[in-house]
Enzyme design. Sequence first.
Site, PDB file in Angstrom:
ATOM      1  N   ARG A  27       0.807  -1.207   0.000  1.00 36.35           N
ATOM      2  CA  ARG A  27       0.000   0.000   0.000  1.00 36.35           C
ATOM      3  C   ARG A  27       0.851   1.272   0.000  1.00 36.35           C
ATOM      4  O   ARG A  27       0.327   2.385  -0.122  1.00 36.35           O
ATOM      5  CB  ARG A  27      -0.909   0.025   1.231  1.00 36.35           C
ATOM      6  CG  ARG A  27      -1.802  -1.175   1.340  1.00 36.35           C
ATOM      7  CD  ARG A  27      -2.628  -1.120   2.591  1.00 36.35           C
ATOM      8  NE  ARG A  27      -3.618  -0.070   2.529  1.00 36.35           N
ATOM      9  CZ  ARG A  27      -4.811  -0.179   1.980  1.00 36.35           C
ATOM     10  NH1 ARG A  27      -5.183  -1.330   1.454  1.00 36.35           N
ATOM     11  NH2 ARG A  27      -5.658   0.816   1.956  1.00 36.35           N
ATOM     12  N   TRP A  71       2.479   6.133   1.903  1.00 30.71           N
ATOM     13  CA  TRP A  71       2.629   6.560   0.514  1.00 30.71           C
ATOM     14  C   TRP A  71       2.289   8.044   0.515  1.00 30.71           C
ATOM     15  O   TRP A  71       1.142   8.426   0.740  1.00 30.71           O
ATOM     16  CB  TRP A  71       1.674   5.781  -0.396  1.00 30.71           C
ATOM     17  CG  TRP A  71       1.820   6.138  -1.835  1.00 30.71           C
ATOM     18  CD1 TRP A  71       2.771   5.706  -2.706  1.00 30.71           C
ATOM     19  CD2 TRP A  71       0.956   7.021  -2.583  1.00 30.71           C
ATOM     20  NE1 TRP A  71       2.571   6.267  -3.947  1.00 30.71           N
ATOM     21  CE2 TRP A  71       1.463   7.075  -3.894  1.00 30.71           C
ATOM     22  CE3 TRP A  71      -0.162   7.762  -2.273  1.00 30.71           C
ATOM     23  CZ2 TRP A  71       0.870   7.839  -4.892  1.00 30.71           C
ATOM     24  CZ3 TRP A  71      -0.756   8.533  -3.269  1.00 30.71           C
ATOM     25  CH2 TRP A  71      -0.239   8.564  -4.572  1.00 30.71           C
ATOM     26  N   ASN A  95      -4.822   6.673   7.063  1.00 30.96           N
ATOM     27  CA  ASN A  95      -4.773   6.361   5.629  1.00 30.96           C
ATOM     28  C   ASN A  95      -5.902   7.133   4.962  1.00 30.96           C
ATOM     29  O   ASN A  95      -7.058   6.979   5.364  1.00 30.96           O
ATOM     30  CB  ASN A  95      -4.972   4.847   5.443  1.00 30.96           C
ATOM     31  CG  ASN A  95      -5.334   4.452   4.016  1.00 30.96           C
ATOM     32  OD1 ASN A  95      -6.075   3.510   3.805  1.00 30.96           O
ATOM     33  ND2 ASN A  95      -4.830   5.154   3.040  1.00 30.96           N
ATOM     34  N   GLY A  96      -5.565   7.973   3.989  1.00 31.81           N
ATOM     35  CA  GLY A  96      -6.597   8.757   3.305  1.00 31.81           C
ATOM     36  C   GLY A  96      -6.096  10.163   3.067  1.00 31.81           C
ATOM     37  O   GLY A  96      -4.893  10.431   3.171  1.00 31.81           O
ATOM     38  N   GLU A 460      -0.463  -0.988 -22.762  1.00 34.85           N
ATOM     39  CA  GLU A 460      -0.129  -1.684 -21.520  1.00 34.85           C
ATOM     40  C   GLU A 460       1.378  -1.977 -21.451  1.00 34.85           C
ATOM     41  O   GLU A 460       1.998  -1.849 -20.395  1.00 34.85           O
ATOM     42  CB  GLU A 460      -0.961  -2.975 -21.402  1.00 34.85           C
ATOM     43  CG  GLU A 460      -0.658  -3.840 -20.199  1.00 34.85           C
ATOM     44  CD  GLU A 460      -0.801  -3.128 -18.840  1.00 34.85           C
ATOM     45  OE1 GLU A 460      -1.323  -2.015 -18.783  1.00 34.85           O
ATOM     46  OE2 GLU A 460      -0.350  -3.722 -17.844  1.00 34.85           O
ATOM     47  N   LYS A 464       3.803  -0.594 -18.453  1.00 37.97           N
ATOM     48  CA  LYS A 464       4.640  -1.491 -17.639  1.00 37.97           C
ATOM     49  C   LYS A 464       6.078  -1.015 -17.646  1.00 37.97           C
ATOM     50  O   LYS A 464       6.728  -0.958 -16.624  1.00 37.97           O
ATOM     51  CB  LYS A 464       4.579  -2.888 -18.235  1.00 37.97           C
ATOM     52  CG  LYS A 464       4.009  -4.071 -17.656  1.00 37.97           C
ATOM     53  CD  LYS A 464       3.219  -4.228 -16.468  1.00 37.97           C
ATOM     54  CE  LYS A 464       2.426  -3.108 -15.923  1.00 37.97           C
ATOM     55  NZ  LYS A 464       1.074  -3.393 -15.535  1.00 37.97           N
ATOM     56  N   GLU A 467       6.635   2.262 -15.702  1.00 40.01           N
ATOM     57  CA  GLU A 467       6.320   2.090 -14.284  1.00 40.01           C
ATOM     58  C   GLU A 467       7.467   1.449 -13.496  1.00 40.01           C
ATOM     59  O   GLU A 467       7.750   1.855 -12.375  1.00 40.01           O
ATOM     60  CB  GLU A 467       5.064   1.217 -14.235  1.00 40.01           C
ATOM     61  CG  GLU A 467       4.663   0.710 -12.914  1.00 40.01           C
ATOM     62  CD  GLU A 467       3.361  -0.068 -12.961  1.00 40.01           C
ATOM     63  OE1 GLU A 467       2.994  -0.616 -14.020  1.00 40.01           O
ATOM     64  OE2 GLU A 467       2.725  -0.149 -11.918  1.00 40.01           O
ATOM     65  N   HIS A 483       1.477  12.499 -36.489  1.00 43.88           N
ATOM     66  CA  HIS A 483       0.801  13.777 -36.234  1.00 43.88           C
ATOM     67  C   HIS A 483       1.452  14.553 -35.093  1.00 43.88           C
ATOM     68  O   HIS A 483       0.776  15.270 -34.379  1.00 43.88           O
ATOM     69  CB  HIS A 483      -0.686  13.535 -35.967  1.00 43.88           C
ATOM     70  CG  HIS A 483      -1.386  12.930 -37.139  1.00 43.88           C
ATOM     71  ND1 HIS A 483      -1.607  13.625 -38.303  1.00 43.88           N
ATOM     72  CD2 HIS A 483      -1.853  11.677 -37.343  1.00 43.88           C
ATOM     73  CE1 HIS A 483      -2.219  12.826 -39.181  1.00 43.88           C
ATOM     74  NE2 HIS A 483      -2.370  11.631 -38.620  1.00 43.88           N
ATOM     75  N   LYS A 582       0.487  -0.465  -4.511  1.00 43.97           N
ATOM     76  CA  LYS A 582      -0.374  -1.445  -5.165  1.00 43.97           C
ATOM     77  C   LYS A 582      -1.840  -1.033  -5.133  1.00 43.97           C
ATOM     78  O   LYS A 582      -2.584  -1.298  -6.060  1.00 43.97           O
ATOM     79  CB  LYS A 582      -0.191  -2.804  -4.458  1.00 43.97           C
ATOM     80  CG  LYS A 582      -0.945  -3.957  -5.102  1.00 43.97           C
ATOM     81  CD  LYS A 582      -0.271  -4.398  -6.366  1.00 43.97           C
ATOM     82  CE  LYS A 582      -1.023  -5.462  -7.119  1.00 43.97           C
ATOM     83  NZ  LYS A 582      -0.679  -5.437  -8.556  1.00 43.97           N
TER      84      LYS A 582
HETATM   85  C1  F6R Z   1      -0.071  -0.766 -13.242  1.00 44.38           C
HETATM   86  C2  F6R Z   1      -1.012  -0.869 -12.156  1.00 44.38           C
HETATM   87  C3  F6R Z   1      -1.977   0.249 -11.936  1.00 44.38           C
HETATM   88  C4  F6R Z   1      -3.341  -0.317 -11.549  1.00 44.38           C
HETATM   89  C5  F6R Z   1      -4.294   0.822 -11.181  1.00 44.38           C
HETATM   90  C6  F6R Z   1      -5.679   0.308 -10.845  1.00 44.38           C
HETATM   91  O1  F6R Z   1       0.739  -1.894 -13.287  1.00 44.38           O
HETATM   92  O2  F6R Z   1      -1.023  -1.819 -11.433  1.00 44.38           O
HETATM   93  O3  F6R Z   1      -2.077   1.045 -13.065  1.00 44.38           O
HETATM   94  O4  F6R Z   1      -3.843  -1.049 -12.613  1.00 44.38           O
HETATM   95  O5  F6R Z   1      -3.781   1.506 -10.070  1.00 44.38           O
HETATM   96  O6  F6R Z   1      -5.659  -0.577  -9.782  1.00 44.38           O
HETATM   97  P1  F6R Z   1      -6.842  -1.577  -9.526  1.00 44.38           P
HETATM   98  O7  F6R Z   1      -6.885  -2.534 -10.656  1.00 44.38           O
HETATM   99  O8  F6R Z   1      -6.540  -2.235  -8.220  1.00 44.38           O
HETATM  100  O9  F6R Z   1      -8.096  -0.749  -9.480  1.00 44.38           O
END
Ligand code: F6R
Length: 587
Positions: A27, A71, A95-96, A460, A464, A467, A483, A582
Amino acid sequence: MCGIVGYLGNRNAAPVLFEGLKKLEYRGYDSAGIAVMERGAFSVVRRAGRVSELGGAVSLGGKCGIGHTRWATHGAPVERNAHPHCYKRFAVVHNGIIENEHLLREECRARGEAFSSDTDSEVIAHLLEQDYEGDLLGALRKTASRLVGSYAVAVLCLDEPDVIALARRASPLVVGVGEGELFAASDVPAIAAAGVRVYALEEGEFALLRREGASFYAADGSPVRKEPVAYDLEDDVPEKKGYRHFMEKEMAEIPLVLSRSASVGELAALAPSLCGVERVQIVACGTAYHSGLCAKRAFEALARVPTEVTVASEYRYGDPIVPPHTLAIAVSQSGETADTLAAAELARGRGALLLAVTNVRYSSLTALADFSLFTQAGREIAVAATKSFNAQLMLLYRLAEALAEAKGKKIHAGALDFIPRLAEEAARAGGKVRGWVPHFLGARAAFFLGRGADYCAALEGSLKLKEISYLPSEGYAAGELKHGTLALVDRTTPVVAVLTDRALAEKTFNAVHETYARGAKVFLVTTLPEYAERDEVVSSVLLPECDPLFSPVLSVLPLQALAYYVSIARGNDPDKPRNLAKSVTVE
Ligand code: F6R
């Protein structure tokens, strides 16, 4: 985001909190801290960096404490901004996001109160001190009523030893009740253990953990009775099983995960509701948004049902039009993404039937939805989504077929059944991308190109790479490059083209040519052997052939692997990329 934990029992609290925090690190992991209460005082250890930096805290005494892994939203990721935040009698983890923090802070300052951090969370400790009149629950309720935004908080008060007070609004919080001990956490894995019953706090609820047990309260302070939630202990033991990283393990699991999608029983239960669906609106973020883009093509091609896909953070503030007979699909691995939840709630509030596609059975999203489909990917630990993406695709493709059947459209059912076996082949072929890594190490930026479904895979692949490798990267519609963006391509630029649709391949290859002519190094992920050996191409991964509509579920495999290998080669930790987490439970 952030993860919070609490413990009250007969063991020393600090080691229990430390273990819990390690399980919540997904988290957030930019700083961490623990506070325990002992003999009328707080002992606090806070550190910048990962939870492991808190190793020294483990020697703290005290049987009651709270902990936090952060975070950063407000304030840099440095020690003084790490939680717990203490002010006079109170220690708080949060958290928030407190959206009216600025006004509240000014109010406190006007009373002569000094702050020791830049966080929005510290204001909660100040308000508690103002609102406390000998009743911790009363103070927390009063403070909560002054907060705008989202929170899961755990509070210690020196005047009430051996009590942890909890509050929740728009951020998850669970309570665990074991033999003579009580736990609190942002998520079940932090407290799951044999014999521990877990209770989920609902929106606006409060709880008090005392030696006598856990008590739950509604927003108006009236007691609430709760049933424990079911959870699977097995699911909650994250292990690398010999792999170097969780991401590597999770990619290796993809063929098995895909094979599970054949047995999604809930799809049959949903079928009767699909007949009346006249349009689909998909909301999601990040990788899950890319799943939505792939699914749109399948819904429209197979079922001829108009489908819109919107980034959830845009949908929620976009005053969306939701016509009658709309099926809204919220796609979310975690089921806790704040923007996706808000978008889903809005769609449902405007009359849509809400379907959750998620990997977490007991999530905020499933609680909100009319129906839920589970991706059965198993727990995903690495921050970068891999197997959950493939699982979302398979499930959404199966849903597209079910929607087509409900609409009386003819489809060639069965194509998806071969995908798990083809994924094994694709994963083997994809190993070749290791050889591409040196071309990415010297680059200033990379491009991923495709048309149609290949464009979705390109998006995607690019996400990846940026990221986890931190290399700037763009996923682009092959025809759109000229363009403007083509100006960025030079001799240092690696270009990865995804080419799985023969009907579009030559057109995509035109764009590849345009980059090649500017000196780009071209790499190909393709199912078409006639392109794999073209002179313009430095190296190709040749994938087994499959229906181009479904091809992203295979073509993304080498792209995920490429990101992983580039990340390692650049000395990064692919499981915990910088600045990310995550589960994104804040706006
Ligand atoms: C990229 C990644 C993020 C999640 C996004 C949504 O690898 O993991 O872009 O896809 O934060 O998260 P969820 O799917 O948990 O809503």
